[in-house]
Write an enzyme that holds these catalytic residues in place. Structure first.
Site, PDB file in Angstrom:
ATOM      1  CG  HIS A   1     -43.447  33.490   5.620  1.00 41.26           C
ATOM      2  ND1 HIS A   1     -44.559  33.674   7.002  1.00 41.26           N
ATOM      3  CD2 HIS A   1     -44.558  34.192   4.695  1.00 41.26           C
ATOM      4  CE1 HIS A   1     -44.535  34.597   7.031  1.00 41.26           C
ATOM      5  NE2 HIS A   1     -44.907  35.378   5.538  1.00 41.26           N
ATOM      6  CB  CYS A   2     -48.177  30.742   2.488  1.00 45.69           C
ATOM      7  SG  CYS A   2     -49.737  31.091   1.257  1.00 45.69           S
ATOM      8  CB  ILE A   3     -46.794  36.235   0.781  1.00 42.62           C
ATOM      9  CG1 ILE A   3     -47.303  35.718  -1.209  1.00 42.62           C
ATOM     10  CG2 ILE A   3     -46.246  36.228   1.186  1.00 42.62           C
ATOM     11  CD1 ILE A   3     -46.506  36.553  -2.047  1.00 42.62           C
TER      12      ILE A   3
END
Ligand code: ZN
Ligand code: ZN
Length: 418
Positions: free
Chosen positions: A186-188
């Site tokens: 999951h890429c912020i």
């Protein structure tokens, strides 16, 4: 003389370094390096000491409060970091471009406009696209993407939240609240998962951002160098013929004259290696036929193997498949020929999970087990960039027994999207 600039550069360098440690320090490849040690100190030991100090001073109230805020920040989808990223891009462009514009020639202008636009396009594409949500409706299609490798993904495991079987290579994302096909991480920065259906956009985002900062660094230094040459005709960018202090003073002077261009050039120069590093890491993962999520699983396996708790044996391809938990057909060209299991007591596996045939062989090293998801760099890359592509069936070259039959489904060229 260049006080504030030096401080800004130092702050950026420190932030970049800690960002690097935070993102890369937990990777198995760097576990036994100073980066890994620093990561443990930063994210395990220091928080641990602060917690125990807080336990003594406030009975842990401060930690509970911090944990609650951190939980909200990390476990819900919100565009905070993405907004920071967009601001960083936009403010830098706003600072750099107006004073640089009159100094650019036509081709430099064209390259600059293109490179400025591309990261926004791929940021939008990565953030707004479906990373590969697994829903009730598309579940049966998702099951046909990859076969189980019986090493890091086994059939019959369910997601407790989504209440459905986990397809091979998928992972539940607690932030997106979905199971994601071929979940990478999951890429912020994009406020989205990177998965089966958007990882090509994510790679292009990294590539275009790296190209932008590289070009801005080059352009910034050559524009500033051009301005110096107006005053000192003998000037060359690497400064031959000047002493270190003269060289430093000349740069300090031009950075003060052109603060906006200078500050952005330094920022780009410092972040460029970081972005190329991240792109390089993702290309390495593709080369190795794995994902960020899977590289963690492989890392754990390496430890289990070194301790002597890992066993493998053959899995015949004409074995009876339980169709309720394992797809009979996938678009992947190969199937697993091995099952790898861990045991708690260091003895060969027994029980209902211990399928396969022949004797159990102890596995000591990762290279002794096959990675089913590695088809070679170009096919791995094809799988990233053409997510609907179906591969031709392949026979294992390593397979010893020629009498094996494989479920042949002919030549598969395209798998229909859900
Ligand atoms: Zn799930
Ligand atoms: Zn996610």
């Amino acid at each position: 003389m260049m006080g504030p600039l030096k401080i800004i550069a130092l702050v950026i360098l420190v932030i970049s370094f800690f960002t690097f440690v935070t993102f890369f320090g937990r990777l198995p490849a760097l576990r036994n390096t100073p980066i890994g040690t620093l990561h443990r100190i930063l994210w395990l030991h220091i928080p641990g000491s602060i917690r125990s100090l807080d336990q003594r001073l406030t009975q842990g109230r401060l930690s509970a409060w911090t944990a609650k805020i951190a939980h909200t920040l990390w476990n819900d989808r919100h565009p905070l970091v993405m907004i920071f990223f967009i601001l960083l891009l936009s403010v830098s462009e706003f600072l750099f471009l107006p004073p640089a514009w009159p100094l650019l020639n036509t081709s430099q202008t064209a390259i600059a406009i293109t490179l400025v636009l591309l990261p926004y396009i791929f940021l939008y594409a990565s953030a707004a696209s479906d990373p590969g949500y697994i829903t009730q409706e598309n579940h049966s299609h998702q099951m046909t993407l990859y076969p189980y490798d019986f090493t890091i993904f086994y059939p019959g495991q369910s997601c407790h939240t989504c209440r459905q079987l986990k397809p091979a290579r998928s992972k539940h994302c607690s932030i997106c609240k979905h199971c994601i096909a071929k979940m990478d991480h999951h890429c912020i920065f994009i406020n989205n998962c990177v998965g089966y259906r958007n990882q090509h956009y994510f790679l292009l985002l990294l590539f275009t951002t790296a190209s932008l900062t590289t070009y801005a660094t080059y352009l910034g230094f050559s524009l500033l160098s051009g301005q110096i040459r107006k005053e000192i005709p003998a000037w060359k960018i690497w400064g031959p013929g000047f002493s270190w202090s003269e060289y430093g003073n000349i740069w300090a002077w031009v950075l003060q004259e052109y603060t906006r261009i200078g500050a952005v050039t330094l920022l780009c120069g410092l972040t460029t290696p970081l972005i190329w590093g991240l792109l390089g890491y993702h290309l390495y993962l593709i080369w190795a036929g794995t994902t960020t999520n899977e590289s963690m699983k492989w890392g754990d396996w390496a430890y289990e193997m070194a301790d002597g708790y890992a066993f493998k044996r053959e899995l015949s391809s004409d074995r009876h498949k339980d169709e309720t938990i394992e797809p009979v057909w996938t678009r992947w060209p190969v199937e697993s020929e091995q099952i790898v299991l861990r045991t708690d007591d260091g003895m060969p596996p027994t029980g209902p999970d211990a399928i396969g045939e022949g004797t159990w062989e102890r596995v000591w090293k990762l290279k002794d087990v096959e990675n089913l998801y590695d088809l070679g760099f170009w096919d791995n890359l094809t799988d990233v960039f053409r997510p609907r592509y179906g591969f031709r069936r392949r026979e294992h070259s390593s397979s010893g027994s020629g009498s094996r039959s494989r479920p042949s489904s002919g030549d598969v060229t395209s798998v229909a999207p859900p």
